[in-house]
Design a protein around this motif. Structure first.
Motif, mmCIF file in Angstrom:
data_model
loop_
_atom_site.group_PDB
_atom_site.id
_atom_site.type_symbol
_atom_site.label_atom_id
_atom_site.label_comp_id
_atom_site.label_asym_id
_atom_site.label_seq_id
_atom_site.Cartn_x
_atom_site.Cartn_y
_atom_site.Cartn_z
ATOM 1 N N THR A 198 0.715 -1.257 -0.032
ATOM 2 C CA THR A 198 0.128 0.004 -0.082
ATOM 3 C C THR A 198 1.075 1.202 0.009
ATOM 4 O OG1 THR A 198 -1.720 -1.190 1.367
ATOM 5 C CG2 THR A 198 -1.922 1.444 1.144
ATOM 6 N N PHE A 199 0.935 2.040 -0.787
ATOM 7 C CA PHE A 199 1.537 3.352 -1.154
ATOM 8 C C PHE A 199 0.777 4.577 -0.669
ATOM 9 C CE2 PHE A 199 0.415 2.280 -5.560
ATOM 10 C CZ PHE A 199 -0.175 3.312 -5.894
ATOM 11 N N ILE A 208 3.695 0.102 2.607
ATOM 12 C CA ILE A 208 3.376 -0.636 3.546
ATOM 13 C C ILE A 208 3.114 -1.881 3.052
ATOM 14 C CG2 ILE A 208 2.166 -1.274 5.681
ATOM 15 C CD1 ILE A 208 1.577 1.909 6.249
ATOM 16 N N ILE A 209 4.047 -2.770 3.336
ATOM 17 C CA ILE A 209 3.781 -4.189 3.115
ATOM 18 C C ILE A 209 3.157 -5.068 3.818
ATOM 19 C CG2 ILE A 209 4.814 -6.370 1.921
ATOM 20 C CD1 ILE A 209 7.289 -4.580 1.067
ATOM 21 N N THR A 210 1.902 -5.542 3.755
ATOM 22 C CA THR A 210 1.327 -6.556 4.403
ATOM 23 C C THR A 210 0.896 -7.931 3.869
ATOM 24 O OG1 THR A 210 -0.860 -5.441 3.835
ATOM 25 C CG2 THR A 210 0.052 -4.535 5.695
ATOM 26 N N GLN A 211 0.713 -8.849 4.657
ATOM 27 C CA GLN A 211 0.567 -10.121 4.291
ATOM 28 C C GLN A 211 -0.189 -10.816 5.480
ATOM 29 O OE1 GLN A 211 4.151 -12.365 3.185
ATOM 30 N NE2 GLN A 211 2.693 -13.910 2.155
ATOM 31 N N ALA A 212 -1.284 -11.638 4.988
ATOM 32 C CA ALA A 212 -2.303 -12.160 6.115
ATOM 33 C C ALA A 212 -1.354 -13.326 6.779
ATOM 34 C CB ALA A 212 -3.332 -12.808 5.370
ATOM 35 N N GLY A 220 4.230 -13.706 10.710
ATOM 36 C CA GLY A 220 5.592 -13.868 10.474
ATOM 37 C C GLY A 220 6.425 -12.405 10.223
ATOM 38 N N PRO A 221 7.736 -12.590 10.470
ATOM 39 C CA PRO A 221 8.486 -11.326 10.353
ATOM 40 C C PRO A 221 8.142 -10.386 9.049
ATOM 41 C CG PRO A 221 10.032 -13.063 9.814
ATOM 42 C CD PRO A 221 8.649 -13.678 10.114
ATOM 43 N N ASP A 222 7.914 -10.784 7.939
ATOM 44 C CA ASP A 222 7.325 -10.027 6.593
ATOM 45 C C ASP A 222 5.918 -9.756 6.683
ATOM 46 O OD1 ASP A 222 10.013 -10.208 6.151
ATOM 47 O OD2 ASP A 222 9.859 -12.072 4.815
ATOM 48 N N SER A 223 5.216 -10.032 7.878
ATOM 49 C CA SER A 223 3.745 -9.581 7.481
ATOM 50 C C SER A 223 3.388 -8.232 7.835
ATOM 51 C CB SER A 223 2.902 -10.576 8.678
ATOM 52 O OG SER A 223 3.134 -10.125 10.006
ATOM 53 N N HIS A 224 4.184 -7.317 8.124
ATOM 54 C CA HIS A 224 4.128 -5.939 8.077
ATOM 55 C C HIS A 224 5.166 -5.190 8.130
ATOM 56 C CE1 HIS A 224 1.585 -2.404 9.151
ATOM 57 N NE2 HIS A 224 2.846 -1.837 9.871
ATOM 58 N N ILE A 225 5.546 -4.322 7.193
ATOM 59 C CA ILE A 225 6.775 -3.847 6.771
ATOM 60 C C ILE A 225 6.636 -2.378 6.430
ATOM 61 C CG2 ILE A 225 8.931 -3.741 5.260
ATOM 62 C CD1 ILE A 225 8.465 -6.909 4.887
#
Length: 137
Positions: free
Chosen positions: A27-28, A44-48, A51-56
């Motif tokens: 999301t930009f 903001i990178i999100t993934q359902a 884990g460590p890459d689920s909210h960046i």
């Protein structure tokens, strides 16, 4: 100095397959200055999946240029770095790279992709969120 920001506007949207379970979504929120060919803001990178890459959160900067590619009128590139922490049993953090590329129309809808620590997402939709509002700065 005011002429440097002539035509600046805010662009908000998503990159990715929104609605697909487990798909990473970027999301930009970007300030675009067409007269300077610059773009700066936050991704903001999100993934359902937890884990460590689920909210960046990544601070980004990049370039925007006219494309002349049929329905895609603009090309955008974004780059940034974020702190990636290594999950146990390892210990530590490091700066990881984020990159994105978009081929969009004037309303910020099109196709693109992005990459971040060991993840690459290609050929996914780019969609504007809300109506873009040109604002004089």
């Amino acid at each position: 100095m005011a002429d440097l920001l002539a035509g600046a506007y805010l662009a908000k949207g998503t990159i990715g397959n929104v609605g697909t379970p487990g798909a990473p979504i970027a999301t930009f929120s970007l300030v675009v200055v067409p007269s300077q060919h610059t773009v700066t803001g936050t991704v903001i990178i999100t993934q359902a999946v937890s884990g460590p890459d689920s909210h960046i959160v990544v601070q980004v900067k990049g370039k925007i240029y006219a494309a002349g590619l049929g329905k895609y009128t603009q090309l955008v590139s974004l780059q940034g770095q974020y702190v990636h922490s290594v999950p146990p049993p390892a210990i530590g953090s490091f700066l990881a790279e984020f990159n994105a590329h978009l081929a969009i129309d004037n309303a910020w809808n099109g196709v693109g992709g992005f990459s971040y620590w060991r993840h690459t997402v290609e050929n996914v939709p780019v969609k504007a969120v809300n109506a873009l509002k040109e604002q004089a700065v």
